[in-house]
Design an enzyme around this catalytic site. Sequence first.
Site, PDB file in Angstrom:
ATOM      1  N   GLU A 100      -3.636  17.792  -9.329  1.00 12.21           N
ATOM      2  CA  GLU A 100      -3.543  16.874 -10.458  1.00 12.21           C
ATOM      3  C   GLU A 100      -2.170  16.937 -11.104  1.00 12.21           C
ATOM      4  O   GLU A 100      -1.619  15.915 -11.529  1.00 12.21           O
ATOM      5  CB  GLU A 100      -4.629  17.212 -11.492  1.00 12.21           C
ATOM      6  CG  GLU A 100      -4.773  16.195 -12.626  1.00 12.21           C
ATOM      7  CD  GLU A 100      -3.882  16.470 -13.832  1.00 12.21           C
ATOM      8  OE1 GLU A 100      -3.814  15.609 -14.724  1.00 12.21           O
ATOM      9  OE2 GLU A 100      -3.244  17.544 -13.878  1.00 12.21           O
ATOM     10  N   ASP A 114      -5.448  23.090  -9.874  1.00  7.27           N
ATOM     11  CA  ASP A 114      -4.049  23.520  -9.802  1.00  7.27           C
ATOM     12  C   ASP A 114      -3.467  23.747 -11.186  1.00  7.27           C
ATOM     13  O   ASP A 114      -3.933  23.201 -12.183  1.00  7.27           O
ATOM     14  CB  ASP A 114      -3.206  22.502  -9.042  1.00  7.27           C
ATOM     15  CG  ASP A 114      -3.168  21.133  -9.719  1.00  7.27           C
ATOM     16  OD1 ASP A 114      -4.225  20.688 -10.196  1.00  7.27           O
ATOM     17  OD2 ASP A 114      -2.086  20.506  -9.758  1.00  7.27           O
TER      18      ASP A 114
END
EC number: 3.4.11.4
Length: 408
Positions: free
Chosen positions: A175, A80
């Site tokens: 994350e 991400d």
Amino acid sequence: MKDVLERFLGYIKVDTQSSEESDTVPTTKTQLEFAKKLGEELKAIGLKDVSVDESGYVMATLESNIDKKVPAIGFIAHMDTSPDLSGTNINPRIVEKYDGQDIVLNKEKNIVLKINEFPEILEYKGQDIVVTDGNTLLGADDKAGIAEIITAMEYLINHPEIKHGTIKVGFTPDEEVGKGADHFDVKKFGADLAYTLDGGGIGELECETFNAAKAKVIIEGRNVHPGSAKNKMTNAVLVANKFINTLPENEVPERTEGYEGFFHLLSVKSEVETAELNYIIRDFDRKKFEERKEQIKEVGKKINEEYNKEIVCVKVEDQYYNMKEKIDEVKYVVDIAYDAMKAIDIEPILVPIRGGTDGSRLSFMGLPTPNLFAGGHNFHGRFEFVPVLSMEKAAELVVKIAELYANR
């Protein structure tokens, strides 16, 4: 390692922003789609036991090519990109042989990467640097890490003369919103130790993170017509202002560095009737971290005493802890990374992470995981950049670490 740039430029075309608001796993569908693409790529280059689970975690194995038993090592990066700035339609540009001057990212909007504001870019004079067009972040955090790991795995497959033990590869979702390790199956992953490639500039080697918590402050006001409000109205906007100004004004991100902790006000939603403040709390020292959590609760308590009623509610939730206490138990994982950098002519820079990585949580889940540089700078914003050579050296570092473990 020349393929690393091509891979990176391909990966950042996919918008994989995570979301603070979403309750799904992963928080955005695009991450799962990207995970499936990475899974196919890992199979194509020859990795074994490739899996992509419903939560978006990608795992794979490069089998050992030696007879003796050595620790299985993992290399991990996250898929991400930060929700802080758009990752849609990233339009990168390669500044060839950077000349040491300011870089105009967007002439129309007068967005300039200035050397007096970001002097670290001068360290890469003469190198090729990937920059944004000023409208989005770049995504080097952490798609550079993904590109580096996959490039290194392909290199090892194509060069069987380089001896290595079992290597595990893992890519995580979410994350950036603190959920990267939530559904990470350490047992399934099967590594004895691991490294994240989620650090900044070339040479960074990190085995310390913040202790981290988040705090939500809810303020219940009372709205009354302003013409007759005396001794009746409680303006939540003003109470919120009092709360904000009671915390130390110098203990904020923009006024701290090194090992200094802070309170960071992320957002304010406020009107007369109600207000909501969202903070993150950070400190390297565990004792000071606990004191900070009590300090922010105490602010709410004192305001309630002043108003003689419960108008402020402070909820604090721990997010992760300083992984140093776990890394110190297996110090050799840092020593090997240090030696590997030296072996490929990189000067190691041991610095604390003023942030967190998946490794923070994983270390407390039984998988010691220090952090290696991925090469980028100015993450989460339009001034993000990554030198091409730094990505190539990060991929080379992965190979060298694998080689050193095989020779232990």
